[in-house]
Structures are given as C-alpha cells and as structure tokens.
Design an enzyme around this catalytic site. Structure first.
Site, PDB file in Angstrom:
ATOM      1  N   VAL A 104       3.517   6.419  11.969  1.00 18.72           N
ATOM      2  CA  VAL A 104       3.203   6.905  13.306  1.00 18.72           C
ATOM      3  C   VAL A 104       2.141   5.991  13.892  1.00 18.72           C
ATOM      4  CG1 VAL A 104       2.427   8.860  14.689  1.00 18.72           C
ATOM      5  CG2 VAL A 104       3.665   9.269  12.549  1.00 18.72           C
ATOM      6  N   CYS A 105       2.373   5.516  15.119  1.00 16.89           N
ATOM      7  CA  CYS A 105       1.396   4.696  15.830  1.00 16.89           C
ATOM      8  C   CYS A 105       1.028   3.465  14.985  1.00 16.89           C
ATOM      9  CB  CYS A 105       0.186   5.556  16.190  1.00 16.89           C
ATOM     10  SG  CYS A 105      -0.867   4.876  17.485  1.00 16.89           S
ATOM     11  N   THR A 106      -0.268   3.199  14.785  1.00 15.16           N
ATOM     12  CA  THR A 106      -0.700   1.994  14.071  1.00 15.16           C
ATOM     13  C   THR A 106      -0.555   2.118  12.562  1.00 15.16           C
ATOM     14  OG1 THR A 106      -2.995   2.779  14.182  1.00 15.16           O
ATOM     15  CG2 THR A 106      -2.266   1.228  15.881  1.00 15.16           C
ATOM     16  N   THR A 124       5.143  -0.035  17.301  1.00 12.22           N
ATOM     17  CA  THR A 124       3.867   0.647  17.144  1.00 12.22           C
ATOM     18  C   THR A 124       3.353   0.961  18.545  1.00 12.22           C
ATOM     19  OG1 THR A 124       1.691   0.558  16.076  1.00 12.22           O
ATOM     20  CG2 THR A 124       2.486  -1.480  17.088  1.00 12.22           C
TER      21      THR A 124
END
Length: 319
Positions: A104-106, A124
């Site tokens: 998730v995300c970074t 990302t």
C-alpha cells in the site's frame, strides 16, 4: 472454504491508514462470512510501533514467529525511507513464498528494496513514483493507476487505494456480493478499477501561469461538449494555434488534446455515476459525439466499457 491468513507488517513511522484500511476490509469480510480470514499484525521484534501520525499500534507477534500467510500486506509511510535492514531481509526471504504479496502506498519501496518488484509493473503514491523508478530501475513504475497487479504481486497508490485493492482481493476470494456489502458498510464505491487515474484531470495538470490560459482551462472543464479543437481554443486564448499549443504544454505539462481527453473522460464518468442519462446522451454531453467514440475512450483509458463502469460505480438506490 479454507480460512485465509492475512498478515500486515508493522514498523515505526508506518502510515496508519495503510494498515487500518485493508484490515477493515478483510475484517468486514470475516464478519460477513465467518471463517474466511484470520488477520494478524507483526513487527520485527513484536514491540509496539509508533505511526507517522503519532498513534501507537501493538502488533500480535514478531515476524520471526509468524507462520507463512496467504496474503502479506506491506504498508507505507515515512518509515519506508530508511527501513531497518532486517525488515528488508525478512521480506526478501518470505515475500516470494506467499500466495499474494500486497503493498500500500510507499510500501512498494520496501518490496523494491527486497528485489521483489524487479521486472514487474508496479505503482505507488504519485508523489513517489519518480523516486521509485530512479532508485529501482528494474521496476516498471506506472504512475497513473490506483493499483497494479502483476502475477502474485499487487501494489497500490496513495492511502485510500489500499481499500480499493483489498476490496478487489475480497471480491476475488468471496465474490462481488460480499465485497459490495463491505464497500457499502465503509461508505466507499465498489470498486474503482485498478487503472483508474490516481487524481482528477485538473489536479493531474499544472495550473497555467498566464491568466488567459488559466481561464481557458476552467472553460474547458465547464464545456466538455463544445468544440475543443486546438484552433478553437487558440482563438479563445487570443493566440495562434502553434503558439497556443506550445504555451499550453509549457505551462500545464500536457498537450491541449490530452487535457481535453482527460476532462471529457472525467465528465463522462461523473454522469455515469451520478445520473440516469443514457449512454448516447452522456457521450454527446461529454463531447464524444457518439457512444462508440466514448466506448473506445473508456476502453483505452480504463480498460472497461461505459456500461460496465456504470454498473460498478453507480450507487445502488436506497431501500
């Protein structure tokens, strides 16, 4: 049906929403269909972690003590910038052996640092895509989608996209009805397709410095069904077509044609989501002219048809 284990990795300075968003989705699925998911959290040594927003989260156990999960979720946050080498090593060893590996995300940076994204397409958070591509050239970074699936690895964009990806995984496991029930409970749509853009056309493009071009950007947004050819737009801006095209790209970071395409697609999506207008009416109002032209635009940009898009995203009527 066999119970699937979902393990969320915790570390200091993790983004709390990256953790709780997917956890709420899988927990909702377990409440809806008991015995389907067992959800756990683990940190390197089993100690509590402090999130980037200051919350303290107590994991269930240490990573050294967890059995192999079905689905491994790696969240993002400030802690991904200088990760503990032991975490990278653990991911490198265990990541290839789970059925589904999710970031998730970074959190994608942690997977990339462990070599788990080499040769794969991934995404990302839009603000970190350039950095991910620069630091990990073996990764095929796509900055546009809200999530990307490549084999057993799935990566998602900014924080709320982790919910979209988790809903997609639940739909894959338990079917659309279960995922839709969870989405309604969380008051989110089921479900944004993975290749939906991370943000709107107006946010994706820079705001022009010169007032005539800024006003023109707003006018395009308000009149998607008008003649938006370069010659017409240049005349409204008081510039020659060649000068206009050059200035527009220099100040917004995109061409006039691409900007118009994004605005029209976004307008059509909103009409499909929020109104009962027919496809032909939506295509005219959005500047496509014909349903076939709109269908081609949707297929190219979103990988789906207008009718299927409406089926997925138009909220069900209240009962």
């Amino acid at each position: 049906m066999a119970q699937r284990t979902v393990l969320v990795v915790l570390f200091d300075q993790v983004q709390s929403l990256d953790v709780t968003g997917p956890v709420e989705v899988f927990a909702g699925a377990e409440r809806h269909t008991p015995g389907t998911y067992r959800i756990g959290t683990a940190s390197l040594d089993g100690a509590p972690v402090r999130t980037s927003s200051g919350l303290t989260v107590v994991p269930d156990r240490s990573l050294a003590d967890v059995p192999r999960p079905d689905t491994l979720v790696v969240p993002g946050g400030q802690g991904t910038r200088s990760p503990d080498p032991r975490l990278t090593d653990w991911l490198r060893v265990h990541g290839p052996h789970v059925r589904r590996l999710v970031s998730v995300c970074t959190g994608a940076a942690l997977l990339a640092g462990a070599g788990l994204l080499d040769g794969r397409r991934a995404t990302t958070h839009w603000a970190y895509c350039d950095r991910l591509a620069r630091e990990h050239p073996a990764v095929q970074v796509d900055p546009d989608p809200i999530y990307v699936r490549d084999g057993h690895v799935a990566t998602s964009a900014g924080v709320t996209s982790g919910i979209d990806l988790a809903l997609a995984l639940v739909e894959e496991d338990l079917g659309r009805d279960t995922a839709l029930t969870i989405a309604r409970h969380l008051v989110v749509f089921l479900r944004r397709p993975g290749n939906q853009a991370q943000f709107s056309a107006q946010l994706a493009a820079q705001t022009a410095r010169r007032e005539p071009l800024r006003e023109l950007q707003q006018w395009i947004t308000e009149h998607p069904g008008a003649d938006l050819g370069v010659e017409t737009l240049a005349a409204r801006a008081g510039l020659s077509p060649r000068h206009f095209a050059r200035a527009f790209r220099a100040e917004t970071g995109t061409t006039p044609g691409r900007y118009v395409d994004r605005i029209r697609l976004e307008h059509a999506r909103r009409l499909l989501e929020d109104t009962g207008d027919g496809v032909e009416q939506v295509s005219r109002a959005s500047g496509y002219g014909t349903p076939e032209a709109m269908r081609r635009a949707f297929a190219k940009a979103l990988g789906t048809s207008p009718a299927e898009y409406r089926r997925r995203f138009r909220p069900a009527p209240a009962h």
